[in-house]
Design a protein around this motif. Structure first.
Motif: not given
Length: 201
Positions: A146-172
Motif C-alpha cells: 500500500g505504498l505509492r511514490t509521489e511521482i510516477p514509478a518511472g520518474s522516481a526510479a530515474n531520480l534515485m539512480l541519477a543520485a547514485a550515478e552522481g555519487r559515482i561520477r564525483q568518485f571518479v
C-alpha cells in the motif's frame, strides 16, 4: 593444473590487472602494451586469451553485471520493504564501485573513451536494467504494501539512480578520494522521505 584451469586463471589475471591499472592510472587510456607489461606476458599472449582489448573490457562489464544482479535478485526476493529494497540496491551499487574504483571508470564511461561503441551501449543497458529493477520494486510496493511514490514509478526510479550515478561520477572526478557511500545514508533518508507515501495519505 589442467590447461583449461591455467587458461581461466590467466584470463582472470589479465582482467584483474586491467582493473588495477584503471584504478592506479585515473584519466589515462590503457594500452595493450602496458597491460602486457603489467601481467608479465607478451601482447601476443594477451591476444591468445582475448581477441581484442574490447573483449577484455567486456569481461570486466560481465563481472560487474554478474556481481550486481546476482545480489539484486536476492534483495528483491527478500521480505523487506520496498523502501529498504531500493536503498539496498543503490547502496550495493555505491559500495561495489567504492571497493572497485577501476570499475567506476567503466561505469561512468571515463575508461571507454576511444574504445568501441558497443562497450558504452552495454554500460547504458546495465544502467537501464538497474532502473527497471527499481521501477519494478516500486510498482510491486503499491500492491504489496500500500505504498505509492509521489511521482510516477518511472520518474522516481530515474531520480534515485541519477543520485547514485552522481555519487559515482564525483568518485571518479575526485580521483577516488570522495567515497560514493560518504553522506549517502542521510541523502537516501531525504530522498525516500520525499518519494514514498502510503496510499491512504
Amino acid at each position: 593444473m589442467t590447461d583449461k584451469a591455467q587458461k581461466i586463471s590467466r584470463r582472470e589475471q589479465i582482467l584483474q590487472a586491467l582493473a588495477q591499472m584503471l584504478e592506479s592510472n585515473p584519466g589515462q587510456r590503457i594500452t595493450t602494451a602496458a597491460l602486457a607489461r603489467e601481467v608479465g606476458v607478451s601482447e601476443a599472449a594477451l591476444y591468445r586469451h582475448f581477441p581484442s582489448k574490447a573483449r577484455m573490457f567486456e569481461g570486466l562489464i560481465g563481472f560487474i553485471e554478474e556481481t550486481l544482479f546476482s545480489r539484486i535478485k536476492l534483495i528483491i526476493g527478500s521480505e523487506i520493504s520496498a523502501t529498504r529494497q531500493c536503498e539496498q540496491i543503490l547502496t550495493l551499487l555505491l559500495a561495489f564501485v567504492e571497493k572497485n574504483p577501476g570499475m567506476a571508470r567503466i561505469l561512468t564511461g571515463d575508461a571507454l573513451s576511444g574504445e568501441t561503441e558497443r562497450l558504452r551501449v552495454r554500460v547504458n543497458q546495465l544502467f537501464e536494467r538497474l532502473e527497471t529493477q527499481l521501477k519494478q520494486v516500486m510498482r510491486e510496493a503499491e500492491l504489496r504494501e500500500g505504498l505509492r511514490t509521489e511521482i510516477p514509478a518511472g520518474s522516481a526510479a530515474n531520480l534515485m539512480l541519477a543520485a547514485a550515478e552522481g555519487r559515482i561520477r564525483q568518485f571518479v572526478r575526485s580521483e577516488f578520494k570522495r567515497r560514493p557511500t560518504e553522506l549517502w545514508a542521510e541523502q537516501w533518508g531525504r530522498l525516500a522521505a520525499g518519494l514514498f507515501r502510503p496510499l491512504t495519505a
